[in-house]
Design an enzyme around this catalytic site. Sequence first.
Site, PDB file in Angstrom:
ATOM      1  N   LYS A 114       0.924  -1.183   0.160  1.00  0.00           N
ATOM      2  CA  LYS A 114      -0.121  -0.031   0.166  1.00  0.00           C
ATOM      3  C   LYS A 114       0.979   1.277   0.103  1.00  0.00           C
ATOM      4  O   LYS A 114       1.682   1.290   0.848  1.00  0.00           O
ATOM      5  CB  LYS A 114      -0.836  -0.072   1.208  1.00  0.00           C
ATOM      6  CG  LYS A 114      -1.785   1.167   1.225  1.00  0.00           C
ATOM      7  CD  LYS A 114      -2.741   1.080   2.606  1.00  0.00           C
ATOM      8  CE  LYS A 114      -4.000   2.133   2.614  1.00  0.00           C
ATOM      9  NZ  LYS A 114      -4.568   2.299   3.822  1.00  0.00           N
ATOM     10  N   LYS A 129      -2.200  -1.336  -3.727  1.00  0.00           N
ATOM     11  CA  LYS A 129      -2.912  -0.362  -3.621  1.00  0.00           C
ATOM     12  C   LYS A 129      -2.078   0.993  -3.858  1.00  0.00           C
ATOM     13  O   LYS A 129      -1.171   0.891  -2.943  1.00  0.00           O
ATOM     14  CB  LYS A 129      -3.931  -0.299  -2.357  1.00  0.00           C
ATOM     15  CG  LYS A 129      -4.763   0.814  -2.238  1.00  0.00           C
ATOM     16  CD  LYS A 129      -5.449   0.706  -0.887  1.00  0.00           C
ATOM     17  CE  LYS A 129      -6.320   1.874  -0.639  1.00  0.00           C
ATOM     18  NZ  LYS A 129      -7.278   2.051   0.673  1.00  0.00           N
TER      19      LYS A 129
END
Length: 336
Positions: free
Chosen positions: A208, A262
Amino acid sequence: MNRSPDMTPIHAPFPATRFRRLRRTPALRDLVAEARLSASDLIWPVFVTDVPGADAEVPSMPGVVRRTVEGTVRAAEEAMRLGIPAICLFPYTDPALRTEACEEAWNPDNLSNRAVRAIKAAVPEISVMTDVALDPYNANGHDGLVRDGVILNDETIEALVKMALAQAEAGADILGPSDMMDGRIGAMRRALETEGHKDVAILSYAAKYASNFYGPFRDAVGASGALKGDKKTYQMNPANRDEALRLVARDLAEGADMVMVKPGLAYLDICAAVKEAFGAPTFAYQVSGEYAMLKGAVMQGWLKEDAILESLLAFRRAGCDGILTYFAPDIARTWR
């Protein structure tokens, strides 16, 4: 989708080979499509709230609304009808419940846990994924506990384990640790095994990034105004690729069942590298900023709506097994 990196294409010289032969009709193009997208590849992120004004559109995400618990149940029922196998819940918590200690995060009767129980009672067949991070409950807007401006790692893990257990008790099928604290996957997996939740899956936000594409999401969960500073000490540097592979390897070794990259479109190279390196179930999150850009451009007439499908096919082409996207119901209705 499956391909060998050592594959050497062989074809006869023109005119024996004409690549346009297989592009001539829609039927032929569909027959030789290398990547496919269906409703079963999607997870639908849903915002839930009990703050007055629910069901109002998020201004920076046209077409996306915050839903009451009852509205979230209706969304789960719609997802089931459309063939979407999972929804992911993100709570918009009453600001009065946000504290520096984040106690509401593991309250068995908090908004997220109430929504999980309501969905599983009404639509037991659908998989419910939850978010494991403290930012919706944190007065500082961070994913971890904060002391003297420092985001604490080990103390945060203790809080996240309590949060994960409360969500498992509520009936969550998939836990989504999105906090990026070191060691949290192993701690959660041990606690889940010890407390009798051996079948609860973990979809780790393993890679992320500290991205600028999250702004509309923070509006949707009410974290934008609360955030003090930035998240660069725990989320990844967008410049880094090899670090993502090390993080994925670690999370898989600690007990993650699935992993996520992400954001999505700006990190397709990471998606492809993760799938090729590990072969594990790999997901990407088409985040709020990506949604807002595409949706806004379509609404303005600058892009055709088919650009949305094209963006999702890119994830499948990169090797992703599934995609979290706010477009899930639209895609499922249109492209079943």
